[in-house]
Design a protein around this motif. Structure first.
Motif, PDB file in Angstrom:
ATOM      1  N   LYS A  25       0.846  -1.202   0.000  1.00 48.51           N
ATOM      2  CA  LYS A  25       0.000   0.000   0.000  1.00 48.51           C
ATOM      3  C   LYS A  25       0.885   1.257   0.000  1.00 48.51           C
ATOM      4  O   LYS A  25       0.599   2.242  -0.684  1.00 48.51           O
ATOM      5  N   GLY A  26       1.979   1.195   0.747  1.00 46.46           N
ATOM      6  CA  GLY A  26       2.913   2.324   0.751  1.00 46.46           C
ATOM      7  C   GLY A  26       3.547   2.538  -0.615  1.00 46.46           C
ATOM      8  O   GLY A  26       3.740   3.672  -1.063  1.00 46.46           O
ATOM      9  N   VAL A  27       3.836   1.443  -1.290  1.00 46.75           N
ATOM     10  CA  VAL A  27       4.386   1.544  -2.652  1.00 46.75           C
ATOM     11  C   VAL A  27       3.338   2.188  -3.565  1.00 46.75           C
ATOM     12  O   VAL A  27       3.650   3.090  -4.357  1.00 46.75           O
ATOM     13  N   GLN A  28       2.101   1.721  -3.440  1.00 45.42           N
ATOM     14  CA  GLN A  28       1.003   2.299  -4.229  1.00 45.42           C
ATOM     15  C   GLN A  28       0.927   3.812  -4.016  1.00 45.42           C
ATOM     16  O   GLN A  28       0.859   4.599  -4.972  1.00 45.42           O
ATOM     17  N   ASP A  29       0.947   4.235  -2.760  1.00 44.54           N
ATOM     18  CA  ASP A  29       0.798   5.660  -2.452  1.00 44.54           C
ATOM     19  C   ASP A  29       1.966   6.468  -3.007  1.00 44.54           C
ATOM     20  O   ASP A  29       1.769   7.571  -3.529  1.00 44.54           O
ATOM     21  N   ARG A  30       3.158   5.920  -2.906  1.00 50.52           N
ATOM     22  CA  ARG A  30       4.329   6.648  -3.412  1.00 50.52           C
ATOM     23  C   ARG A  30       4.292   6.751  -4.934  1.00 50.52           C
ATOM     24  O   ARG A  30       4.685   7.767  -5.512  1.00 50.52           O
ATOM     25  N   ILE A  31       3.841   5.692  -5.586  1.00 49.78           N
ATOM     26  CA  ILE A  31       3.793   5.715  -7.054  1.00 49.78           C
ATOM     27  C   ILE A  31       2.733   6.708  -7.527  1.00 49.78           C
ATOM     28  O   ILE A  31       2.943   7.466  -8.477  1.00 49.78           O
ATOM     29  N   LEU A  32       1.602   6.714  -6.845  1.00 49.24           N
ATOM     30  CA  LEU A  32       0.556   7.665  -7.230  1.00 49.24           C
ATOM     31  C   LEU A  32       1.029   9.112  -7.061  1.00 49.24           C
ATOM     32  O   LEU A  32       0.537  10.014  -7.737  1.00 49.24           O
ATOM     33  N   ALA A  33       1.982   9.296  -6.158  1.00 50.19           N
ATOM     34  CA  ALA A  33       2.512  10.653  -5.937  1.00 50.19           C
ATOM     35  C   ALA A  33       3.706  10.956  -6.840  1.00 50.19           C
ATOM     36  O   ALA A  33       4.302  12.028  -6.758  1.00 50.19           O
ATOM     37  N   THR A  34       4.067   9.988  -7.705  1.00 47.53           N
ATOM     38  CA  THR A  34       5.234  10.163  -8.580  1.00 47.53           C
ATOM     39  C   THR A  34       4.803   9.946 -10.029  1.00 47.53           C
ATOM     40  O   THR A  34       4.764   8.804 -10.503  1.00 47.53           O
ATOM     41  N   PRO A  35       4.460  11.044 -10.741  1.00 43.67           N
ATOM     42  CA  PRO A  35       3.908  10.886 -12.095  1.00 43.67           C
ATOM     43  C   PRO A  35       4.754  10.018 -13.009  1.00 43.67           C
ATOM     44  O   PRO A  35       4.218   9.246 -13.815  1.00 43.67           O
ATOM     45  N   LYS A  36       6.082  10.065 -12.869  1.00 45.98           N
ATOM     46  CA  LYS A  36       6.943   9.281 -13.751  1.00 45.98           C
ATOM     47  C   LYS A  36       6.738   7.770 -13.587  1.00 45.98           C
ATOM     48  O   LYS A  36       7.041   7.000 -14.483  1.00 45.98           O
ATOM     49  N   LEU A  37       6.287   7.360 -12.422  1.00 48.63           N
ATOM     50  CA  LEU A  37       6.144   5.927 -12.158  1.00 48.63           C
ATOM     51  C   LEU A  37       4.750   5.401 -12.465  1.00 48.63           C
ATOM     52  O   LEU A  37       4.546   4.193 -12.622  1.00 48.63           O
TER      53      LEU A  37
END
Lengths: 236, 448
Positions: free
Chosen positions: A106-118
């Protein structure tokens, strides 16, 4: 139970997660230290792209059921994106086992959603090794607590133990079901937590376990593999 | 007792960096731990010409007092020939035991989960040197998540001490090689003292600090040489490691080379959640060293205690840290003694007892609770003593530790039994694999 065994259990309860410790009368007991994945990292991780993640072998395939109950192959979910694959079961009550894996994903999900490049480059897959209980409907309910609607996070199970076992064996995810002396399944599974990072060439690029699993390092590894993929593409 | 309770007595668990396991004290933090009574000790044993079949072998001893075969060899598996059997290690899931040979650089992978009482040779890796790009002498077999890290002692170019570390999957497939930093190739590391020798020996990880620590011994030319010949050779005696390296564990990149002169050998790191330090002993200078992270976050090394009288060359070898980081067993091979240090203050260890174990002593392994302490005797084929003065030369021994006294429980004479020179010990258990001890092996009147 011998007195010595009782003493051992006290020690165990104080020191280790409950994965294979006794259920029932010990459940209420001792506060448990949380795995590093629940807190901020205690160190500055190496910069993404500044280190190598050499391939660890081919990511295995096998028959699976998606969350609607449709028969698919595991490889249907690999290859077009980087994948973080976690083996779990929903009844796992060891806070430093499957709940940790799902918390970190879930933390990975949240970080990716906050990182447009990913965004769009990564898929999360949670694969149950308890097909007896974890039906597609059960997994859907479980997923609803963690998955954001806009994110590509799949929850998979299998028809049967017979279909599941070869997949687990191929990934080296070893589990032991817990039975009582009468041979009754207790609903718990002892296992060593494993999470896998798989690249678009279907190669395992990293393996994480409890002491090692953290959303920050997983995201850095994803960025490292992506950076290498882009470098390789530019060379072609 | 339900089977999960048995599993808890010797447990397959997911692991916390903050847990406090003990020979479990010497293990990788990534590994499942046995926290109760171990059933077996697997002893990687050096073949000796004229002793039994003369081959290197994995010897399994039943060490559970509840067994009818307590204190006895229950099986052994010879691997064909002599390879300089030395160290061994377990995969993180504890299903396989890796045992390596310092001379031939072969690695033998044993299946210990199918029948924990009778390990079976599962796979032999005989291309370690070629696959690694020239690393020779696989030493430490250390579990990382889903893979094994093997430290080397030497190289195939000059058979000196420059070497590297090699990673394999748990299945035995080569992944990559990491060469130790040297003066001419520091690989980004900071050389903090006088040395960057590129030597290797042991490795231990502190995952909570993203740190891997390595130590340094000597190359094939020396460790395969007769001990007396080598000690009389002034040039050979210069070719011992004087460094430890602090690595970025995740990136596998060397960060700092520390001066630790005199061949720092085994590394044992503290388990406490805020204890960011490791110990090692130096074979040639007979000291304990502390490798620690200071208040500024810098890793440092300093010698913190003498081990015996260095002028008598006691030769410190294996060390074993207690579960609560309060005590450290230190063996000195040459005088056959074990010493116990109070390390409550890691910067000022204090010897609190010593005891003669045998005519020579090398490895020490303790149980989770520290109450059982196991010893073996062999160091290297060309260094081991061969003339016995008391029939106590090559052995496996168990003592009970009550906090004050080591009390002998049993010992096995590995020469009389035709086995060889016992070296690295690893613990095994039925419960790790959801198995129970076969009923016919349970001693009458005992509970498992």
């Amino acid at each position: 139970m011998t007195i010595a065994a009782v003493a051992w259990l006290a020690v165990i309860a104080a020191l280790i997660p409950r994965a294979a410790a006794a259920p029932s009368d010990h459940d209420h007991a001792v506060p448990q230290a949380l795995a590093p994945g629940y807190s901020a990292l205690e160190f500055d991780p190496p910069a993404p792209g500044g280190y190598a993640l050499p391939p660890l072998g081919k990511a295995a395939d096998g028959p699976v059921l998606d969350s609607s109950g449709k028969a698919r192959r595991l490889h249907d979910y690999l290859g077009d994106k980087l994948v973080v694959l976690s083996f779990i079961y929903t009844r796992c009550s060891d806070v430093n086992g499957c709940p940790l894996a799902t918390f970190v994903l879930k933390g990975v999900q949240d970080r990716i959603l906050a990182t447009p490049k990913l965004e769009g480059a990564v898929r999360l897959v949670s694969f149950s090794f308890d097909p007896w209980y974890d039906t597609p409907a059960v997994l859907n309910r479980y997923a609803s607590h963690f998955r954001k609607p806009e994110f590509d996070w799949r929850f998979l199970t299998t028809h049967s133990e017979a279909e599941m076992r070869p997949i687990l064996d191929a990934y080296g995810q070893w589990i032991v079901r817990d039975y009582d002396d009468a041979g009754n399944y207790l609903g718990t599974v002892s296992h060593l937590l494993r999470v896998y990072l798989i690249d678009r060439q279907l190669r395992v690029r990293n393996i994480y376990s409890t002491s090692f699993l953290h959303a920050d390092t997983v995201v850095n590894d994803l960025r490292t593999v992506l950076a290498q993929t882009r470098r390789d593409s530019n060379l072609e | 007792m339900i089977r999960t309770l048995q599993a808890a007595v010797a447990i397959l668990s997911v692991l916390l960096a903050t847990a406090s396991p003990a020979d479990e004290t010497c293990m990788s933090p990534y590994m499942a731990k046995i926290v109760g009574q171990e059933d077996f000790v697997y002893i990687w044993t050096l073949g000796i010409d004229g002793v039994g079949d003369g081959q290197d072998k994995l010897v399994t001893v039943d060490v559970n007092p509840a067994s009818v075969s307590y204190g006895q060899v229950v099986s052994f598996t010879s691997v064909g020939g002599r390879h300089e059997a030395h160290h061994s290690g377990l995969t993180d899931d504890r299903r396989y035991l890796w045992a390596s040979g310092l001379d031939t650089s072969k690695i033998f992978i044993f299946d210990i989960h199918t029948n924990p009482a009778e390990p079976r040779l599962h796979r032999t890796l005989d291309d370690f040197v070629a696959r690694s790009g020239g690393v020779v002498g696989p030493h430490t077999n250390y579990a990382l998540p889903g893979r094994m890290l093997l430290t080397g002692l030497s190289n195939n170019r000059d058979h000196g001490g420059r070497t590297g570390m090699v990673e394999y999957t748990n299945g035995g497939d080569y992944i990559t090689t990491h060469w130790m930093p040297t003066d001419d190739k520091l690989q980004g590391a900071v050389k903090s003292g006088n040395f960057a020798d590129g030597y290797g020996y042991d490795a231990r990880a502190l995952p909570r600090r993203n740190v891997l620590v390595t130590s340094s011994f000597t190359g094939w030319n020396n460790y395969m040489m007769d001990l007396g010949t080598m000690m009389a050779d002034e040039e050979a005696m210069k070719r011992f490691g004087n460094t430890m390296v602090v690595w970025d564990l995740h990136a596998r990149q060397p960060k700092k080379v520390l001066d630790v002169p005199g061949a720092p050998l085994e590394i044992r790191c503290a388990w406490g959640a805020r204890r960011n330090y490791c110990f090692t002993s130096t074979a040639l200078t007979s000291k304990l060293w502390l490798i620690y992270e200071d208040e500024a976050g810098e890793w440092q090394a300093k010698d913190v205690a003498d081990v015996g009288d260095a002028s008598k060359v006691p030769l410190p070898v294996d060390i074993s840290i207690a579960a609560d980081d309060s005590l450290l067993w230190v063996n000195t091979w040459n005088d056959g003694k074990t010493r116990l240090f109070d390390i409550s203050d890691p910067h000022a260890p204090r010897q609190v007892m010593e005891k003669q174990i045998g005519e020579q002593v090398n490895m020490v392994s303790q149980s989770w609770d520290g109450k059982r302490v196991y010893y073996t005797s062999s160091l290297l084929s060309n260094w081991d003593k061969t003339e016995s003065t008391g029939g106590d030369l090559q052995y496996f021994k168990l003592y009970e530790w009550d906090g004050e006294t080591l009390t002998p429980k049993f010992h096995i004479d590995f020469l009389a039994e035709g086995l060889g020179g016992p070296h690295q010990m690893r613990f095994g258990s039925y419960a790790l694999y959801g198995k129970s001890r076969p009923q016919q092996t349970v001693a009458a009147g005992t509970a498992q």
